[in-house]
Design a protein around this motif. Sequence first.
Motif, PDB file in Angstrom:
ATOM      1  N   TRP A  24       0.799  -1.292   0.472  1.00 27.23           N
ATOM      2  CA  TRP A  24      -0.031   0.232  -0.346  1.00 27.23           C
ATOM      3  C   TRP A  24       1.194   1.169  -0.360  1.00 27.23           C
ATOM      4  N   LEU A  25       2.004   1.495   0.747  1.00 30.36           N
ATOM      5  CA  LEU A  25       3.321   2.078   0.818  1.00 30.36           C
ATOM      6  C   LEU A  25       3.339   2.262  -0.820  1.00 30.36           C
ATOM      7  N   LEU A  26       3.650   1.607  -1.691  1.00 34.39           N
ATOM      8  CA  LEU A  26       4.496   1.902  -2.965  1.00 34.39           C
ATOM      9  C   LEU A  26       3.119   2.316  -3.772  1.00 34.39           C
ATOM     10  N   TYR A  50       6.503   1.151 -12.749  1.00 35.45           N
ATOM     11  CA  TYR A  50       7.851   0.634 -11.268  1.00 35.45           C
ATOM     12  C   TYR A  50       7.436   0.925 -10.078  1.00 35.45           C
ATOM     13  N   LEU A  51       6.784   1.805  -9.499  1.00 35.65           N
ATOM     14  CA  LEU A  51       6.214   1.290  -8.169  1.00 35.65           C
ATOM     15  C   LEU A  51       4.656   0.428  -8.593  1.00 35.65           C
ATOM     16  N   LEU A  52       4.273   0.840  -9.464  1.00 32.20           N
ATOM     17  CA  LEU A  52       3.147   0.485  -9.109  1.00 32.20           C
ATOM     18  C   LEU A  52       3.712  -0.853  -9.793  1.00 32.20           C
ATOM     19  N   THR A  75       2.446  -7.570  -4.041  1.00 32.01           N
ATOM     20  CA  THR A  75       1.615  -8.163  -2.665  1.00 32.01           C
ATOM     21  C   THR A  75       0.409  -7.574  -2.796  1.00 32.01           C
ATOM     22  N   LEU A  76      -0.455  -6.584  -4.192  1.00 33.07           N
ATOM     23  CA  LEU A  76      -1.708  -6.781  -3.781  1.00 33.07           C
ATOM     24  C   LEU A  76      -2.076  -6.707  -4.781  1.00 33.07           C
ATOM     25  N   PRO A  77      -3.810  -6.562  -4.925  1.00 34.25           N
ATOM     26  CA  PRO A  77      -4.677  -7.466  -6.210  1.00 34.25           C
ATOM     27  C   PRO A  77      -4.032  -6.132  -7.394  1.00 34.25           C
ATOM     28  N   LEU A  78      -3.718  -6.915  -8.934  1.00 34.18           N
ATOM     29  CA  LEU A  78      -4.002  -6.158  -9.639  1.00 34.18           C
ATOM     30  C   LEU A  78      -4.896  -4.857 -10.163  1.00 34.18           C
ATOM     31  N   GLY A  79      -6.151  -5.799 -10.325  1.00 29.95           N
ATOM     32  CA  GLY A  79      -7.485  -5.115  -9.711  1.00 29.95           C
ATOM     33  C   GLY A  79      -7.661  -3.840  -9.362  1.00 29.95           C
ATOM     34  N   VAL A 124      -6.654   1.685  -7.788  1.00 30.83           N
ATOM     35  CA  VAL A 124      -6.325   3.154  -6.595  1.00 30.83           C
ATOM     36  C   VAL A 124      -5.552   3.620  -7.192  1.00 30.83           C
ATOM     37  N   TRP A 125      -4.613   2.624  -8.084  1.00 28.69           N
ATOM     38  CA  TRP A 125      -3.437   4.210  -8.521  1.00 28.69           C
ATOM     39  C   TRP A 125      -4.154   4.910  -9.916  1.00 28.69           C
ATOM     40  N   THR A 126      -5.122   4.175 -10.821  1.00 28.86           N
ATOM     41  CA  THR A 126      -5.717   5.403 -11.479  1.00 28.86           C
ATOM     42  C   THR A 126      -6.656   6.607 -10.738  1.00 28.86           C
ATOM     43  N   GLY A 127      -6.958   5.882  -9.521  1.00 28.42           N
ATOM     44  CA  GLY A 127      -8.221   6.928  -9.303  1.00 28.42           C
ATOM     45  C   GLY A 127      -7.382   7.806  -8.460  1.00 28.42           C
ATOM     46  N   MET A 128      -6.167   7.446  -7.273  1.00 26.99           N
ATOM     47  CA  MET A 128      -5.487   8.357  -7.035  1.00 26.99           C
ATOM     48  C   MET A 128      -4.927   9.721  -8.217  1.00 26.99           C
ATOM     49  N   GLY A 129      -4.254   9.276  -9.050  1.00 27.37           N
ATOM     50  CA  GLY A 129      -3.773  10.388 -10.144  1.00 27.37           C
ATOM     51  C   GLY A 129      -5.349  11.229 -10.581  1.00 27.37           C
ATOM     52  N   ALA A 130      -6.519  10.338 -10.597  1.00 25.76           N
ATOM     53  CA  ALA A 130      -7.848  11.627 -11.065  1.00 25.76           C
ATOM     54  C   ALA A 130      -7.916  12.185 -10.244  1.00 25.76           C
TER      55      ALA A 130
END
Length: 106
Positions: free
Chosen positions: A3-5, A44-46, A52-56, A61-67
């Motif tokens: 989650w930190l990554l 790279y961080l993603l 360790t995290l589920p891909l979906g 979360v990654w795209t949501g944070m960006g948006a």
Amino acid sequence: MGWLLLFAAGCSEIVFAISLKYNDGFTKLWPSVVTGVSGAGSFYLLMLAIRTLPLGTAYAVWTGMGAVGVAIIGIFLFKESADWFRLASILLIIVGIVGLKLTHVE
């Protein structure tokens, strides 16, 4: 650690997207460097986070944070609309991100 990554990847994604506004089609050197480094760093961080995290979950979360990050920065930095419907929509994305985090079982 995943989650930190993922959080770091999301922050890097925000820098990447904002730097696109400033690199003027990759014609300005330093904004273009920031775009390249932050984009590569974000991916790279993603990539590390999805070990360790589920891909979906991680991708959403990654795209949501960006948006959310770019939308909020756009309101302050670029004087984009801050009407109630837009803010409510941003809030819904945040609720979705929190929901994905809360439903993740390690």
